[in-house]
Each structure stands twice: as C-alpha cells, then as structure tokens.
Write an enzyme that holds these catalytic residues in place. Structure first.
Site, mmCIF file in Angstrom:
data_model
loop_
_atom_site.group_PDB
_atom_site.id
_atom_site.type_symbol
_atom_site.label_atom_id
_atom_site.label_comp_id
_atom_site.label_asym_id
_atom_site.label_seq_id
_atom_site.Cartn_x
_atom_site.Cartn_y
_atom_site.Cartn_z
ATOM 1 N NE ARG A 1 104.446 58.970 -7.967
ATOM 2 C CZ ARG A 1 104.570 60.414 -7.098
ATOM 3 N NH1 ARG A 1 103.583 59.900 -6.064
ATOM 4 N NH2 ARG A 1 105.070 60.817 -7.063
ATOM 5 C CE1 TYR B 1 100.733 67.839 9.236
ATOM 6 C CE2 TYR B 1 101.177 67.261 7.258
ATOM 7 C CZ TYR B 1 100.085 67.211 8.563
ATOM 8 O OH TYR B 1 99.070 66.615 8.553
HETATM 9 C C1 VAH Z 1 100.492 62.587 9.764
HETATM 10 N N1 VAH Z 1 97.917 62.132 9.127
HETATM 11 O O1 VAH Z 1 100.456 61.839 10.317
HETATM 12 C C2 VAH Z 1 98.986 63.541 9.668
HETATM 13 C C3 VAH Z 1 98.085 64.277 10.149
HETATM 14 C C4 VAH Z 1 98.119 64.723 12.688
HETATM 15 C C5 VAH Z 1 98.388 64.246 11.686
HETATM 16 O O2 VAH Z 1 98.664 65.679 10.094
HETATM 17 O O3 VAH Z 1 101.195 63.456 10.137
#
Ligand code: VAH
Length: 330
Positions: free
Chosen positions: A49, A156
């Site tokens: 976006r 993640y």
């Molecule tokens: C997070 N800022 O908090 C990112 C980063 C090491 C943290 O990968 O997910």
C-alpha cells in the site's frame, strides 16, 4: 558511509535497486539511505500500500507490490532491471503471533517468491533481514554465538530460521548472492515500528518528547539486544557492498551494538528529561522477549566484513531526543 573497499560513496550502480516493504520502519530509512548513495531515480520503493506520508518516499519511484504476486514482481523486475533487491516485507513478532498462517505465508512464501524471481531474472544480489528472533528459550542468552541452539517458539522466529536456511540453499544451489543480518531491536525517529516486541524502545522516546509518562509493556529488567537505525543502515549497506569473498555466512550474520532494559532506557532519557516517568505493565509480548537473547556475539560480522557500531544507549538517546524535538517543532 565510506565503503570498506574505499570506493567513493557516490558509486553509480549499473542498474536499479528495488526495496520491497519500503513503507516499514526499516524500509523508509533504507530507501532514504540508498537514494543518498545512488541517483534517487534508480531506487525503486515498493509496498503493498502507499506510504501514509507520501513525502517520505517522494524522492524517487514508488510502485504498489504485493510480494505474494509473482507476476507483478516479474513485471517490476523486467521494467526496472534491479541489480539489488532488498526484501523487507514481513509480519513482525507480535503481529505474526496473532496471524500465524498469514505470518508464515508472507514471511516464507514472500521470501521464496523473491529468491526464485531473482534467480530467474539474474538479479545480482538479494538482501533479506533475519532477526534475533531465530533464537529460542534454550539458546544461551548472554553473548549468543553465531552458531548455537536455535529453537524459536514464535511464528516470526520460525519463519526467520527457515528463511535463513533457504537463503543458504539458494546461494549453494543457484549461486545467488543473497545476504542477511540478524537484526536486534531497531530504534529510529523517522518512522514508528509496527507489531514488534521491541517497539517499546521507540515508543518511550515519543512519549518523553510529548511530555507524557510511558507505560511499558515489558518488565523493567528485560534486557534485549538493540541498535540505533543509523547503525542498522550502515551494517546493511556495508554487508551488501563487501566483496563476495568476504561473506562467509550465507544463512545470516549475528549483528550487535548494545543491550539494555526498559529501566536503563528510561534512566538514559531521564538524564535529559528528569520529570519523565515510566511504569511497567508486561503483556503477552513479555513471553516473546523472554525467549530471546539478552546480548549478541557478533564477532563473525566484525571479522568477515569489518562491522563496528557507532551508537551506544546514551549517544542514541541524545540523537533521538534532538531529532524528535525538531520534528515536534516543525
Ligand atoms: C520485533 N522489531 O520486535 C522486531 C525484531 C528483534 C525484534 O525482529 O519483532
């Protein structure tokens, strides 16, 4: 930023640079740094976006791109013929925990689409950010080594660990010059982060400059590896411009600068703003933070391509407060 090779900073890149995820916290700053280094029209900013503030990316081309749309990516690569692709688009730690399957799809399929397209089109170099999130609760927490136990327990972190192995595979199987850094928490004044566990370290400065107190979502003694944005940009561009023979790690390099806790961050700010108050109310992000290292051993990056940070906590605080106050007055 002088190049390690001593090459002049204004070296012209024979071709363009494509930054995917250009509207994110790192993307906005990386596009600006690349447009200082190269002719701005050669640095193509792309995101799913448009930027909230168009001025932030006004200096050169912007293209809409959903990185999961391979045909759109192919079209942009054919149109701009990038020599480098910086692929930053991802869901960060806290957001990905709330959207696990999309987090995996964007972080993993997005990377594979970029790696495949880079090989297919003969793109010279790809950059992809990893994170200290690849480490988990049974990783040694202090001065975490480059090679160690890695059992991430966040979506993640799992996607970043898998992504590192894919980067190494594409380098080994296809000779793709893909490079990566395990960023710590990144702190900058130009843009707000989105959905990270380390975001408190940015939010706290904004509250202090606004004359408000801050309620921190991590406990006061939660030590995490952190880095000021100018250092992150320096590391990224130094890595990408180092001679290939210096790059010995094709998963992702540990990268460090400093490590501090919310209490130490607050004390650093209070040395400038004595009335600033911080309270602590840990939320779900505390569990994520507790699974990450407290500090990083980045000796390999220092040894292979001369990494050296410039900012510690107090130097960062002085610079952050200066710029945020200027922005407040603007
Ligand atoms: C997070 N800022 O908090 C990112 C980063 C090491 C943290 O990968 O997910």
């Amino acid at each position: 930023m002088a190049l390690p090779s001593g090459e002049p900073e204004t070296s012209v890149l024979p071709g363009s640079v494509l930054v995917i995820g250009a509207c994110g916290q790192l993307g906005l700053e990386l596009v600006a740094a690349l447009r200082q280094r190269y002719e701005p029209h050669l640095v193509v900013a792309a995101d799913v976006r448009p930027p909230k503030n168009p001025d932030l990316l006004a200096g050169g081309p912007f293209e809409l791109l959903d990185v999961l749309d391979r045909s759109r990516l192919d079209k942009l690569i054919r149109q701009y013929r990038p020599k480098q692709i910086y692929h930053l688009a991802a869901l960060l730690s806290a957001t990905a925990e709330k959207n696990p399957l999309f987090g995996w799809q964007l972080n993993m399929d997005g990377l594979l689409i970029v790696l495949e397209a880079a090989v297919a089109h003969g793109v010279a170099q790809v950059y992809w950010p990893s994170s200290i999130a690849v480490f988990g609760p049974d990783t040694p927490r202090d001065h975490t080594p480059q090679v160690t136990i890695m059992n991430p327990n966040t979506v993640y972190g799992i996607s970043k660990l898998a992504g590192e192995q894919w980067c190494e595979w594409y380098h080994r199987k296809h000779g793709l010059d893909v490079r990566s850094l395990r960023y710590p928490g990144l702190i900058g004044y130009k843009s707000l982060p989105g959905g990270g566990t380390t975001d408190y370290a940015v939010d706290i400065y904004h509250k202090a400059v606004a004359g408000e107190n801050y309620e921190c979502f991590l406990s006061e003694d939660t030590h995490l590896p952190m880095m000021y944005m100018p250092d992150a940009l320096k590391a990224t561009l130094d890595l990408m411009h180092a001679p290939a023979e210096q790059i010995k790690v094709r998963t992702s390099y540990n990268l460090g600068a400093m490590s501090f806790s919310p209490a130490e961050s607050a004390a650093s700010i209070q040395r400038h703003l004595p009335d600033f108050q911080v309270t602590y109310k840990p939320d779900g992000r505390q569990q994520i933070a507790d699974s990450w290292p407290a500090s990083i051993d980045d000796a390999k990056a220092r040894q292979d391509w001369g990494w050296q940070p410039d900012f510690d906590l107090d130097k960062m605080t002085a610079d952050m407060l200066l710029h945020l106050k200027e922005m407040q007055l603007a």
